[in-house]
Design a protein around this motif. Structure first.
Motif, mmCIF file in Angstrom:
data_model
loop_
_atom_site.group_PDB
_atom_site.id
_atom_site.type_symbol
_atom_site.label_atom_id
_atom_site.label_comp_id
_atom_site.label_asym_id
_atom_site.label_seq_id
_atom_site.Cartn_x
_atom_site.Cartn_y
_atom_site.Cartn_z
ATOM 1 N N SER A 173 -6.772 3.595 -6.169
ATOM 2 C CA SER A 173 -7.155 2.457 -6.997
ATOM 3 C C SER A 173 -6.947 1.183 -6.184
ATOM 4 C CB SER A 173 -6.292 2.410 -8.266
ATOM 5 O OG SER A 173 -6.432 1.151 -8.900
ATOM 6 N N LEU A 174 -8.044 0.479 -5.882
ATOM 7 C CA LEU A 174 -7.934 -0.771 -5.139
ATOM 8 C C LEU A 174 -7.231 -1.840 -5.976
ATOM 9 C CD1 LEU A 174 -11.438 -0.942 -3.411
ATOM 10 C CD2 LEU A 174 -9.302 0.039 -2.544
ATOM 11 N N SER A 175 -7.535 -1.902 -7.266
ATOM 12 C CA SER A 175 -6.897 -2.920 -8.113
ATOM 13 C C SER A 175 -5.417 -2.622 -8.323
ATOM 14 C CB SER A 175 -7.614 -3.034 -9.453
ATOM 15 O OG SER A 175 -7.557 -1.801 -10.147
ATOM 16 N N PRO A 198 2.420 3.894 -3.451
ATOM 17 C CA PRO A 198 1.801 2.587 -3.192
ATOM 18 C C PRO A 198 1.014 2.646 -1.882
ATOM 19 C CG PRO A 198 4.126 2.510 -2.619
ATOM 20 C CD PRO A 198 3.868 3.876 -3.230
ATOM 21 N N VAL A 199 -0.073 1.902 -1.833
ATOM 22 C CA VAL A 199 -0.900 1.808 -0.624
ATOM 23 C C VAL A 199 -1.190 0.349 -0.333
ATOM 24 C CG1 VAL A 199 -2.019 4.052 -1.012
ATOM 25 C CG2 VAL A 199 -3.108 1.974 -1.895
ATOM 26 N N SER A 200 -1.712 0.112 0.835
ATOM 27 C CA SER A 200 -2.306 -1.184 1.167
ATOM 28 C C SER A 200 -3.736 -0.924 1.583
ATOM 29 C CB SER A 200 -1.555 -1.871 2.312
ATOM 30 O OG SER A 200 -0.315 -2.352 1.862
ATOM 31 N N THR A 201 -4.651 -1.668 0.972
ATOM 32 C CA THR A 201 -6.064 -1.562 1.326
ATOM 33 C C THR A 201 -6.502 -2.921 1.890
ATOM 34 O OG1 THR A 201 -6.743 -2.127 -0.931
ATOM 35 C CG2 THR A 201 -6.454 0.224 -0.428
ATOM 36 N N ALA A 202 -7.795 -3.132 1.965
ATOM 37 C CA ALA A 202 -8.341 -4.315 2.645
ATOM 38 C C ALA A 202 -7.856 -5.629 2.054
ATOM 39 C CB ALA A 202 -9.856 -4.284 2.609
ATOM 40 N N ARG A 203 -7.397 -6.496 2.950
ATOM 41 C CA ARG A 203 -7.028 -7.853 2.547
ATOM 42 C C ARG A 203 -8.289 -8.710 2.500
ATOM 43 N NH1 ARG A 203 -4.550 -7.958 8.177
ATOM 44 N NH2 ARG A 203 -5.945 -9.266 9.405
ATOM 45 N N ARG A 204 -8.149 -9.926 2.032
ATOM 46 C CA ARG A 204 -9.275 -10.855 1.911
ATOM 47 C C ARG A 204 -10.010 -10.956 3.245
ATOM 48 N NH1 ARG A 204 -8.128 -15.989 -1.242
ATOM 49 N NH2 ARG A 204 -8.679 -14.540 -2.869
ATOM 50 N N ILE A 236 5.535 -1.239 6.229
ATOM 51 C CA ILE A 236 5.816 -0.756 4.875
ATOM 52 C C ILE A 236 6.153 -1.882 3.898
ATOM 53 C CG2 ILE A 236 6.446 1.566 5.619
ATOM 54 C CD1 ILE A 236 9.374 0.770 5.357
ATOM 55 N N LYS A 237 6.548 -3.036 4.390
ATOM 56 C CA LYS A 237 6.860 -4.145 3.475
ATOM 57 C C LYS A 237 5.618 -4.641 2.744
ATOM 58 C CE LYS A 237 6.469 -7.593 7.089
ATOM 59 N NZ LYS A 237 7.160 -8.381 8.066
ATOM 60 N N HIS A 238 4.430 -4.303 3.251
ATOM 61 C CA HIS A 238 3.184 -4.745 2.621
ATOM 62 C C HIS A 238 2.609 -3.719 1.645
ATOM 63 C CE1 HIS A 238 3.073 -8.211 5.210
ATOM 64 N NE2 HIS A 238 3.126 -7.445 6.287
ATOM 65 N N LEU A 239 3.179 -2.528 1.585
ATOM 66 C CA LEU A 239 2.636 -1.502 0.691
ATOM 67 C C LEU A 239 2.676 -1.993 -0.753
ATOM 68 C CD1 LEU A 239 4.169 1.705 2.276
ATOM 69 C CD2 LEU A 239 1.805 0.891 2.442
ATOM 70 N N GLY A 240 1.601 -1.711 -1.478
ATOM 71 C CA GLY A 240 1.500 -2.168 -2.864
ATOM 72 C C GLY A 240 0.663 -3.414 -3.020
ATOM 73 N N ARG A 241 0.181 -3.963 -1.888
ATOM 74 C CA ARG A 241 -0.718 -5.122 -1.957
ATOM 75 C C ARG A 241 -1.707 -5.055 -0.787
ATOM 76 N NH1 ARG A 241 4.303 -7.670 -0.185
ATOM 77 N NH2 ARG A 241 3.942 -8.739 1.789
ATOM 78 N N LEU A 275 -0.458 4.083 4.092
ATOM 79 C CA LEU A 275 0.614 4.734 3.350
ATOM 80 C C LEU A 275 1.916 4.638 4.135
ATOM 81 C CD1 LEU A 275 -1.044 8.166 2.408
ATOM 82 C CD2 LEU A 275 -0.235 6.470 0.778
ATOM 83 N N HIS A 276 3.026 4.820 3.458
ATOM 84 C CA HIS A 276 4.295 4.992 4.155
ATOM 85 C C HIS A 276 4.142 6.222 5.068
ATOM 86 C CE1 HIS A 276 8.473 5.969 4.874
ATOM 87 N NE2 HIS A 276 8.786 4.743 4.437
#
Length: 141
Positions: A30-32, A49-55, A101-106, A115-116
């Motif tokens: 889920s990207l959102s 938690p994941v991190s996907t594409a930033r702005r 990993i500090k960015h996971l979740g956003r 992923l971690h």
């Protein structure tokens, strides 16, 4: 008698169909929500938690099959950045471990799904065991 045999046969076929209809591993991203839910044989197994594409960048949406698995990959696009346990699903896009990993979740990536590293290793093992043809990656907004 014939009717009971027919009903019994239909019951057996109906019970077997879900096993054939579901892939062994389904990774729903889920990207959102910036989360990945992993299902094995239809049962929920993990939620990470994941991190996907930033702005300014893009993570593709849709349903994909893994194209290749690479245990330890270094980015050929972003200065050799480490991408452990990479599961490539669309061109240069992959699900992979990240030491950020500090960015996971956003949103934080150039488009990959981060992923971690320990979670990436678990997913990599599941996909390796199930096989690429028995794995589905679904990415939604």
């Amino acid at each position: 008698m014939r009717k009971s045999v027919l009903l019994a046969a239909l019951f057996i076929v109906a019970m077997a169909l879900p096993a054939f209809a579901q892939p062994g591993v389904v990774a729903k991203v889920s990207l959102s929500g910036q989360r990945m839910d992993v299902y094995v044989n239809g049962a929920p197994r993990y939620s990470w938690p994941v991190s996907t594409a930033r702005r300014g960048y893009h993570t593709p949406t849709g349903t994909f099959k893994p194209q290749s698995l690479v245990r330890y990959h270094r980015s050929t696009i972003y200065n050799g950045s480490p991408m452990p346990y990479s599961i490539f699903f669309s061109g240069n896009y992959a699900i992979h471990g990240s030491y950020e990993i500090k960015h996971l979740g956003r949103p934080a990536s150039h488009g990959c799904i981060r992923l971690h590293p320990s979670n990436a290793a678990q997913l990599y093992t599941l996909v390796s065991q199930a096989g690429r043809s028995n794995t589905v990656i679904r990415i939604t907004h």
